[in-house]
Design a protein around this motif. Structure first.
Motif, short mmCIF file in Angstrom:
data_model
loop_
_atom_site.label_atom_id
_atom_site.label_comp_id
_atom_site.label_asym_id
_atom_site.label_seq_id
_atom_site.Cartn_x
_atom_site.Cartn_y
_atom_site.Cartn_z
N GLN A 49 0.80 -1.23 0.00
CA GLN A 49 0.00 0.00 0.00
C GLN A 49 0.84 1.28 0.00
O GLN A 49 0.55 2.20 -0.78
CB GLN A 49 -0.96 -0.02 1.20
CG GLN A 49 -1.99 1.08 1.20
CD GLN A 49 -1.56 2.25 2.07
OE1 GLN A 49 -0.53 2.21 2.74
NE2 GLN A 49 -2.37 3.29 2.07
N PRO A 50 1.90 1.43 0.83
CA PRO A 50 2.72 2.65 0.71
C PRO A 50 3.36 2.80 -0.65
O PRO A 50 3.49 3.92 -1.17
CB PRO A 50 3.76 2.47 1.83
CG PRO A 50 3.15 1.53 2.78
CD PRO A 50 2.32 0.60 1.96
N VAL A 275 7.70 6.27 4.69
CA VAL A 275 8.87 5.94 5.51
C VAL A 275 8.47 5.66 6.95
O VAL A 275 8.92 4.69 7.56
CB VAL A 275 9.91 7.08 5.43
CG1 VAL A 275 11.06 6.84 6.40
CG2 VAL A 275 10.45 7.22 4.01
N GLY A 276 7.59 6.50 7.52
CA GLY A 276 7.18 6.30 8.90
C GLY A 276 6.41 5.02 9.11
O GLY A 276 6.58 4.34 10.13
N THR A 277 5.56 4.65 8.15
CA THR A 277 4.79 3.41 8.27
C THR A 277 5.69 2.19 8.30
O THR A 277 5.44 1.24 9.07
CB THR A 277 3.80 3.29 7.09
OG1 THR A 277 2.92 4.41 7.11
CG2 THR A 277 2.99 2.02 7.18
N LEU A 278 6.75 2.19 7.51
CA LEU A 278 7.62 1.02 7.41
C LEU A 278 8.70 1.01 8.49
O LEU A 278 8.96 -0.02 9.10
CB LEU A 278 8.25 0.98 6.01
CG LEU A 278 7.28 0.87 4.85
CD1 LEU A 278 8.01 0.91 3.51
CD2 LEU A 278 6.45 -0.40 4.94
N VAL A 279 9.31 2.17 8.73
CA VAL A 279 10.43 2.22 9.69
C VAL A 279 9.95 1.98 11.11
O VAL A 279 10.65 1.34 11.92
CB VAL A 279 11.16 3.57 9.57
CG1 VAL A 279 12.18 3.75 10.68
CG2 VAL A 279 11.84 3.69 8.22
N SER A 280 8.77 2.46 11.46
CA SER A 280 8.27 2.30 12.83
C SER A 280 7.98 0.85 13.18
O SER A 280 7.81 0.52 14.35
CB SER A 280 7.00 3.13 13.02
OG SER A 280 5.99 2.73 12.10
N ARG A 281 7.95 -0.04 12.20
CA ARG A 281 7.74 -1.46 12.47
C ARG A 281 9.04 -2.20 12.71
O ARG A 281 9.03 -3.40 13.03
CB ARG A 281 7.01 -2.09 11.28
CG ARG A 281 5.63 -1.52 11.04
CD ARG A 281 5.06 -1.97 9.70
NE ARG A 281 4.99 -3.41 9.58
CZ ARG A 281 4.58 -4.05 8.49
NH1 ARG A 281 4.21 -3.33 7.43
NH2 ARG A 281 4.53 -5.36 8.45
N SER A 282 10.17 -1.53 12.57
CA SER A 282 11.45 -2.19 12.76
C SER A 282 11.66 -2.50 14.24
O SER A 282 11.12 -1.83 15.12
CB SER A 282 12.58 -1.29 12.26
OG SER A 282 12.66 -0.11 13.03
#
Length: 305
Positions: A49-50, A275-282
């Motif tokens: 989706q992103p 970026v925030g959606t993906l990086v915050s899941r790290s």
């Protein structure tokens, strides 16, 4: 220097019982981080989706530069559709995530069960599908029917409708006011300002409303920047930070057509959301909270030293 992030499991003290009654202290836990649903479809689409959003934005960038207001209006329904499909496929709806207003923790750290929670009943060893309750005859589990399926679909549609209502009534006007306070034109380009706020609201607030609803304790943490890092909070925070950094090229004297308001703000908002959606899941950020002040135990240790 202490780290600006703290684990989500740390509890903030909240006084709740009088010392004269002799009852143990009761603390409200902070809002827990939100996980992507475990199904393979949800896991895959959470990454797709992103990418789709950035691809749509890049594909229509020339049209956005030529006529920002018209392009923002034409692309808004597609962005909204992508966001609603994302939250309904990938995120748990409101009511399925524990909130501070619905759960409590005792002084020993163990949660206090709510009124709606039921203890597991003993099962008959001869029939694993039969649950026995004290004073009641055994009964068999009901198989999932069409009514249960529609109830599950409705549980996802209701938060989606709530998101649509609050996006138009609250989130978009609030963000439009914030854009003006941060330097957007007040008497001109009003259509561009409102449409930019609408796009930012769809990116940042759709998932927050879908997951947390109108829970007051959760929204206090939203406005206090105290939510734990997860895909929902990361997308919202990334949208705001990206839009803020995206406004930097506007006053520069480069004489480029894409410097017009609000093009660079939207570029930053979309990139920041992805970026925030993906990086915050790290693992390095997931579940951590921003701390603006040291913990109480750190202050006590400094006083002792």
């Amino acid at each position: 220097m202490a780290s600006p992030f703290s684990p989500a499991s740390s509890l903030s003290p909240a006084a709740s019982s009088s010392s004269t009654s002799g009852q143990p202290l009761v603390e409200k836990p902070p809002v827990p981080p939100v996980n992507i649903l475990p199904s393979p479809t949800s896991q895959i689409y959470s990454f797709v989706q992103p990418t789709l959003l950035l691809t749509l934005f890049a594909f229509r960038f020339d049209a956005l530069t030529a006529n920002p207001a018209r392009e923002l209006l034409n692309s808004l329904p597609w962005v909204l559709l992508l966001q609603l499909s994302y939250v309904m496929v990938c995120l748990p709806p409101v009511g399925t995530v524990p909130s501070p207003s619905s759960s409590k923790v005792t002084d020993t750290g163990s949660p206090v069960p709510g009124d709606g929670e039921r203890k597991s009943a003993p099962r008959s060893p001869s029939s694993p599908s039969v649950a026995l309750r004290p004073g009641k005859p055994g009964y068999r589990r009901k198989q999932q029917t069409g009514k249960n399926v529609w109830a599950g679909i409705w549980a996802k549609l209701m938060p989606a409708f709530l998101s649509l209502a609050l996006l138009s009534l609250l989130a978009t006007p609030v963000l439009a006011i914030l854009l003006v306070l941060f330097g957007a034109p007040l008497t001109t380009q009003n259509a561009e300002t409102m449409l930019c706020a609408a796009h930012m609201a769809v990116l940042s607030a759709t998932a927050l409303i879908y997951v947390h609803g109108v829970d007051g304790a959760a929204w206090k943490e939203v406005w206090g920047f105290a939510l734990p890092a997860d895909t929902v909070w990361g997308g919202a925070l990334g949208t705001g930070l990206g839009a803020w950094f995206g406004a930097i090229p506007i006053p520069l004297d480069w004489d480029r057509p894409w410097q017009a308001f609000p093009i660079t703000i939207l570029v930053g908002a979309y990139i920041g959301y992805a970026v925030g959606t993906l990086v915050s899941r790290s693992p390095f950020l997931y579940g951590k909270r921003i701390r603006f002040a040291p913990e109480d135990n750190e202050i006590a240790e400094k006083k002792k030293n």
